[in-house]
Design a protein around this motif. Structure first.
Motif, PDB file in Angstrom:
ATOM      1  N   LEU A 430       0.673  -1.147  -0.153  1.00  0.00           N
ATOM      2  CA  LEU A 430      -0.105   0.058   0.150  1.00  0.00           C
ATOM      3  C   LEU A 430       0.822   1.200   0.064  1.00  0.00           C
ATOM      4  N   ALA A 431       0.656   2.298  -0.886  1.00  0.00           N
ATOM      5  CA  ALA A 431       1.373   3.513  -0.853  1.00  0.00           C
ATOM      6  C   ALA A 431       0.576   4.628  -1.220  1.00  0.00           C
ATOM      7  N   LEU A 432       0.912   5.651  -0.431  1.00  0.00           N
ATOM      8  CA  LEU A 432       0.502   6.993  -0.167  1.00  0.00           C
ATOM      9  C   LEU A 432       1.435   8.109  -0.926  1.00  0.00           C
ATOM     10  N   PRO A 433       1.613   8.111  -2.126  1.00  0.00           N
ATOM     11  CA  PRO A 433       2.510   9.067  -2.910  1.00  0.00           C
ATOM     12  C   PRO A 433       2.157  10.644  -2.847  1.00  0.00           C
ATOM     13  N   ASP A 434       2.863  11.525  -3.255  1.00  0.00           N
ATOM     14  CA  ASP A 434       2.469  12.485  -3.384  1.00  0.00           C
ATOM     15  C   ASP A 434       1.722  12.848  -4.590  1.00  0.00           C
ATOM     16  N   ALA A 435       0.818  13.726  -4.704  1.00  0.00           N
ATOM     17  CA  ALA A 435      -0.134  13.823  -5.904  1.00  0.00           C
ATOM     18  C   ALA A 435       0.535  14.523  -7.090  1.00  0.00           C
ATOM     19  N   ALA A 436       1.736  15.342  -6.884  1.00  0.00           N
ATOM     20  CA  ALA A 436       2.175  15.999  -7.828  1.00  0.00           C
ATOM     21  C   ALA A 436       2.920  15.007  -8.885  1.00  0.00           C
ATOM     22  N   PRO A 437       3.024  15.355 -10.306  1.00  0.00           N
ATOM     23  CA  PRO A 437       3.865  14.432 -11.160  1.00  0.00           C
ATOM     24  C   PRO A 437       5.285  14.473 -10.780  1.00  0.00           C
ATOM     25  N   LYS A 440       5.601  12.286  -7.396  1.00  0.00           N
ATOM     26  CA  LYS A 440       4.901  11.034  -7.151  1.00  0.00           C
ATOM     27  C   LYS A 440       5.657   9.975  -7.079  1.00  0.00           C
ATOM     28  N   GLY A 441       6.893   9.954  -7.773  1.00  0.00           N
ATOM     29  CA  GLY A 441       7.738   8.813  -7.795  1.00  0.00           C
ATOM     30  C   GLY A 441       8.812   8.921  -6.689  1.00  0.00           C
ATOM     31  N   ASP A 442       8.932   9.953  -5.945  1.00  0.00           N
ATOM     32  CA  ASP A 442      10.022  10.224  -4.941  1.00  0.00           C
ATOM     33  C   ASP A 442       9.488   9.779  -3.750  1.00  0.00           C
ATOM     34  N   ALA A 443      10.089   8.556  -3.042  1.00  0.00           N
ATOM     35  CA  ALA A 443       9.612   7.991  -2.091  1.00  0.00           C
ATOM     36  C   ALA A 443       9.839   8.782  -0.708  1.00  0.00           C
ATOM     37  N   ARG A 444      10.588  10.074  -0.756  1.00  0.00           N
ATOM     38  CA  ARG A 444      10.753  10.646   0.520  1.00  0.00           C
ATOM     39  C   ARG A 444       9.534  11.595   0.524  1.00  0.00           C
ATOM     40  N   PHE A 445       8.744  11.773  -0.559  1.00  0.00           N
ATOM     41  CA  PHE A 445       7.426  12.450  -0.159  1.00  0.00           C
ATOM     42  C   PHE A 445       6.160  11.374  -0.060  1.00  0.00           C
ATOM     43  N   ALA A 446       6.409  10.228   0.109  1.00  0.00           N
ATOM     44  CA  ALA A 446       5.450   9.236   0.394  1.00  0.00           C
ATOM     45  C   ALA A 446       5.181   9.245   1.964  1.00  0.00           C
ATOM     46  N   ILE A 447       3.912   9.039   2.407  1.00  0.00           N
ATOM     47  CA  ILE A 447       3.445   8.950   3.740  1.00  0.00           C
ATOM     48  C   ILE A 447       4.002   7.479   4.190  1.00  0.00           C
ATOM     49  N   ARG A 448       4.792   7.471   5.356  1.00  0.00           N
ATOM     50  CA  ARG A 448       5.147   6.279   5.895  1.00  0.00           C
ATOM     51  C   ARG A 448       4.364   5.997   7.071  1.00  0.00           C
ATOM     52  N   LEU A 449       3.261   4.554   6.876  1.00  0.00           N
ATOM     53  CA  LEU A 449       2.519   4.176   7.886  1.00  0.00           C
ATOM     54  C   LEU A 449       3.060   3.912   9.195  1.00  0.00           C
ATOM     55  N   GLY A 460       6.001  -4.756   6.333  1.00  0.00           N
ATOM     56  CA  GLY A 460       7.251  -3.844   6.733  1.00  0.00           C
ATOM     57  C   GLY A 460       7.181  -2.552   5.532  1.00  0.00           C
ATOM     58  N   TRP A 461       8.032  -1.653   5.966  1.00  0.00           N
ATOM     59  CA  TRP A 461       8.192  -0.475   5.024  1.00  0.00           C
ATOM     60  C   TRP A 461       9.199  -0.774   4.145  1.00  0.00           C
ATOM     61  N   ASP A 462       8.861  -0.533   2.950  1.00  0.00           N
ATOM     62  CA  ASP A 462       9.783  -0.514   1.777  1.00  0.00           C
ATOM     63  C   ASP A 462      10.112   1.055   1.432  1.00  0.00           C
ATOM     64  N   ALA A 463      11.242   1.559   1.876  1.00  0.00           N
ATOM     65  CA  ALA A 463      11.961   2.914   1.612  1.00  0.00           C
ATOM     66  C   ALA A 463      12.141   3.246   0.378  1.00  0.00           C
ATOM     67  N   THR A 464      12.395   2.201  -0.498  1.00  0.00           N
ATOM     68  CA  THR A 464      12.745   2.398  -2.009  1.00  0.00           C
ATOM     69  C   THR A 464      11.568   2.728  -2.683  1.00  0.00           C
ATOM     70  N   SER A 465      10.437   1.953  -2.380  1.00  0.00           N
ATOM     71  CA  SER A 465       9.010   2.339  -3.216  1.00  0.00           C
ATOM     72  C   SER A 465       8.392   3.172  -2.452  1.00  0.00           C
ATOM     73  N   ALA A 467       6.494   2.530   0.053  1.00  0.00           N
ATOM     74  CA  ALA A 467       5.190   1.612   0.348  1.00  0.00           C
ATOM     75  C   ALA A 467       5.317   0.581   1.450  1.00  0.00           C
ATOM     76  N   PHE A 468       4.271   0.180   2.070  1.00  0.00           N
ATOM     77  CA  PHE A 468       4.133  -0.791   2.971  1.00  0.00           C
ATOM     78  C   PHE A 468       3.675  -2.256   2.583  1.00  0.00           C
ATOM     79  N   SER A 469       4.368  -3.101   3.025  1.00  0.00           N
ATOM     80  CA  SER A 469       3.959  -4.383   2.558  1.00  0.00           C
ATOM     81  C   SER A 469       2.992  -5.098   3.468  1.00  0.00           C
ATOM     82  N   LEU A 470       1.656  -5.314   2.950  1.00  0.00           N
ATOM     83  CA  LEU A 470       0.840  -6.030   3.826  1.00  0.00           C
ATOM     84  C   LEU A 470       1.072  -7.659   4.430  1.00  0.00           C
TER      85      LEU A 470
END
Length: 483
Positions: A430-437, A440-449, A460-465, A467-470
């Motif tokens: 599950l990923a919550l990336p930034d909305a801006a084009p 969007k592909g920059d993991a630093r701007f994604a929300i860490r659950l 676990g959290w995948d810092a590269t993508s 996203a959080f693995s369910l």
């Protein structure tokens, strides 16, 4: 595990919805879809983490010592490395009170936005015509005439809109000392002038909230806060920043001297925080005739929650506030709870799906923070191939993270279309990336659950993508249903 009645009701509805989806699919997908309908769902639950988790658009901020155009990459890098994700940056208009903004000045501001973007942070922006350096100098501060303010806003508008992705929130600025909408040298706090400036600010930043310094001004424009729908569709974008938070009974003139209207204003700001971001800084209460600063842990924890505190200055006037919170053991809680803090509670999805078919992942999310998300943000389901490791990022339908409200559990059924070329076991993230084009592909701007990694469950959290693995997999089997 104890769930709220709301979450329990939602889980029941979600289970029925999943059975309905499977039953419809069984009629058109053949043996593979029939197997999906009768096979058990994959169900996961998750542990909450109490770790300090830096996240975009929330938390303590650092104030840049320079104008935005001179934003220092080293300062940005240090801010990011030390766990803060917000920087307050001024647009210094002091040299241009009565003349046009030069192209070179606008180009420097553009570079400042890019410096923030490259550094992985977002900005709280305020334009000012002065920045007094003392407790009395502000009384003589000069701003600009209304025509020049409107002309400067028109010149800044394309710049702000091009760089909206790097802006977390816009503070109104422009008027009076420090851009705090008091002591204007050109009477810009008069109702007509301030309304025209407000309208121009909203037009210049059509997808961001604009925060104003004084509740009565916001009440004049919107006597009653609207419902959440108005904030979600962009029809309401008025927020509040308090630059003397907790400093005295009136927060040094933020609220009325008279206790009766003051309490009405505080109730209004309480309701406003459900819709719009609230932040600011603590301050020296010396200007208050009888200051009674609220400095205890109870004060910040109660008022932070009540007003939906999203951000606070890391560095200003720390001694009676931040340093006392640290000494009394609540600073970490303040850091963790400012803004949103989203944690998965459960996830549920079919065990099998056909390529080209619809995969529905039902989740319950708990918001442990003081506030909701205020800026739009998509939800993605990522399928990671169990054999090749190929990751397919799929935009999900049915999820609106801005509705995941503080202090509650929220349910969502996230639906994606499985690619025709997917086959075999697929790990779900599950990923919550930034909305801006651009981000969007920059993991630093994604929300860490705010969930703990659990190797035994594959969670676990995948810092590269980003996203959080369910810790669950779906088997993609059968023929594609694509024409």
């Amino acid at each position: 595990m104890v769930r709220s009645p709301r979450a329990q009701r939602w889980l029941g509805h979600a289970s029925l919805a999943l059975l309905s989806v499977a039953a419809v699919a069984a009629g058109s997908l053949g043996d593979a879809a029939t197997a999906q309908a009768v096979s058990p769902n994959r169900v996961a639950d998750f542990r909450v983490s109490d770790a300090d988790l830096p996240n975009p658009e929330r938390g303590f901020y650092r104030a840049a010592d320079t104008d935005l155009g001179a934003l220092d990459p080293a300062f940005v890098a240090k801010t990011y490395a030390e766990g803060d994700r917000l920087i307050y940056a001024r647009i210094d208009l002091a040299p241009y009170r009565d003349r046009d903004l030069p192209a070179a000045f606008l180009e420097r501001l553009e570079r400042g936005f890019e410096t923030a973007r490259r550094g992985g942070v977002k900005l709280i922006i305020r334009a000012t015509y002065n920045y007094p350096r003392g407790e009395t100098e502000y009384r003589d501060a000069q701003d600009a005439s209304l025509p020049w303010v409107l002309a400067h806003l028109a010149a800044l508008k394309p710049l702000l809109q091009r760089n909206e992705d790097a802006i977390a929130f816009m503070q109104a600025g422009f008027i009076g000392a420090w851009g705090e909408w008091h002591t204007s040298s050109h009477d810009l706090t008069a109702p007509e002038a301030r309304t025209r400036i407000k309208d121009a600010l909203l037009a210049a930043t059509p997808n961001r909230f604009v925060q104003f310094r004084y509740p009565p001004y916001i009440q004049d424009w919107s006597p009653e806060p609207p419902d959440l729908a108005a904030a979600l569709d962009g029809g309401f974008r008025l927020g509040f920043h308090n630059d003397c938070f907790l400093a005295s009974d009136t927060d040094v003139g933020t609220y009325d001297d008279d206790p009766v209207p003051r309490e009405r204003q505080r109730r209004y700001v309480d309701a406003l925080g459900d819709l719009a971001p609230f932040g600011g800084e603590t301050c020296n209460p010396a200007d208050d005739p009888s200051p009674r600063p609220r400095t205890t842990c109870d004060d910040i924890l109660i008022e932070g929650q009540r007003f939906n505190l999203t951000y606070l200055n890391e560095g200003y006037y720390r001694r009676p506030f931040h340093d006392r919170w640290r000494a009394r053991g609540c600073l970490d809680a303040v850091r963790a709870r400012m803004g949103y803090r989203l944690a998965l509670v459960t996830a549920n999805h079919p065990a099998r799906v056909a390529p080209g078919g619809e995969l529905a992942v039902s989740i319950v999310v708990r918001n442990l923070g003081w506030a909701r998300l205020y800026n739009p943000r998509p939800v993605e389901i990522i399928l990671r191939d169990g054999q090749s490791g190929v990751m397919r990022r799929l935009p999900a339908r049915g999820g609106e993270p801005r509705r995941w409200l503080p202090g509650s559990d929220s349910g969502a059924t996230l639906t994606v279309t499985v690619p025709d070329d997917a086959a075999g076991p697929q790990e779900i993230l599950l990923a919550l990336p930034d909305a801006a084009p651009r981000l969007k592909g920059d993991a630093r701007f994604a929300i860490r659950l705010a969930n703990a990694d659990d190797g035994a469950k594959g969670q676990g959290w995948d810092a590269t993508s980003g996203a959080f693995s369910l810790g669950t997999r779906v088997e993609v089997v059968g023929k594609s249903v694509a024409p």
